[in-house]
Write a protein that holds these residues in place. Structure first.
Motif, PDB file in Angstrom:
ATOM      1  N   SER A   1       0.852  -1.190   0.000  1.00  0.00           N
ATOM      2  CA  SER A   1       0.000   0.000   0.000  1.00  0.00           C
ATOM      3  C   SER A   1       0.889   1.242   0.000  1.00  0.00           C
ATOM      4  O   SER A   1       2.070   1.185   0.320  1.00  0.00           O
ATOM      5  N   TRP A   2       0.301   2.345  -0.357  1.00  0.00           N
ATOM      6  CA  TRP A   2       1.043   3.601  -0.389  1.00  0.00           C
ATOM      7  C   TRP A   2       1.190   4.151   1.018  1.00  0.00           C
ATOM      8  O   TRP A   2       0.277   4.080   1.833  1.00  0.00           O
ATOM      9  N   SER A   3       2.341   4.737   1.273  1.00  0.00           N
ATOM     10  CA  SER A   3       2.574   5.346   2.581  1.00  0.00           C
ATOM     11  C   SER A   3       1.952   6.744   2.610  1.00  0.00           C
ATOM     12  O   SER A   3       1.492   7.268   1.601  1.00  0.00           O
TER      13      SER A   3
ATOM     14  N   TRP B   1       0.766   9.790  -0.466  1.00  0.00           N
ATOM     15  CA  TRP B   1      -0.511  10.495  -0.542  1.00  0.00           C
ATOM     16  C   TRP B   1      -0.322  11.997  -0.433  1.00  0.00           C
ATOM     17  O   TRP B   1      -1.014  12.774  -1.107  1.00  0.00           O
TER      18      TRP B   1
END
Length: 65
Positions: A3-5, A9
Motif C-alpha cells: 500500500s502507499w505510505s 498520498w
C-alpha cells in the motif's frame, strides 16, 4: 499487496493542488466551466484538452471576424 505510505498520498495531494488551482483559473478565464480542469488529470485526455484549449474558440474572447 503493498500500500502507499502517507508520504505518497501527501505528494499526490500537493501535486494535485499545485497543478489544479492554476488549471482551474485558466479554464475559468477562457469562459468554460471550471470543472473541465479535472479532465487535465486524466492521461491522454489531457493532451487532447491542451489542443482543444489552444486551438478552440473561447466564449470569453471577443470575435475577430
Amino acid at each position: 499487496m503493498m500500500s502507499w505510505s502517507m508520504e505518497h498520498w501527501l505528494v499526490l495531494l500537493a501535486t494535485a493542488v499545485i497543478f489544479g488551482i492554476p488549471l482551474w483559473r485558466i479554464v475559468a478565464r477562457t469562459g468554460h466551466p471550471c470543472v473541465m480542469a479535472i479532465l487535465f488529470f486524466i492521461p491522454l485526455i489531457n493532451v487532447g484538452m491542451l489542443w482543444w484549449l489552444a486551438c478552440g474558440k473561447w466564449p470569453s474572447a471577443p470575435d475577430r471576424s
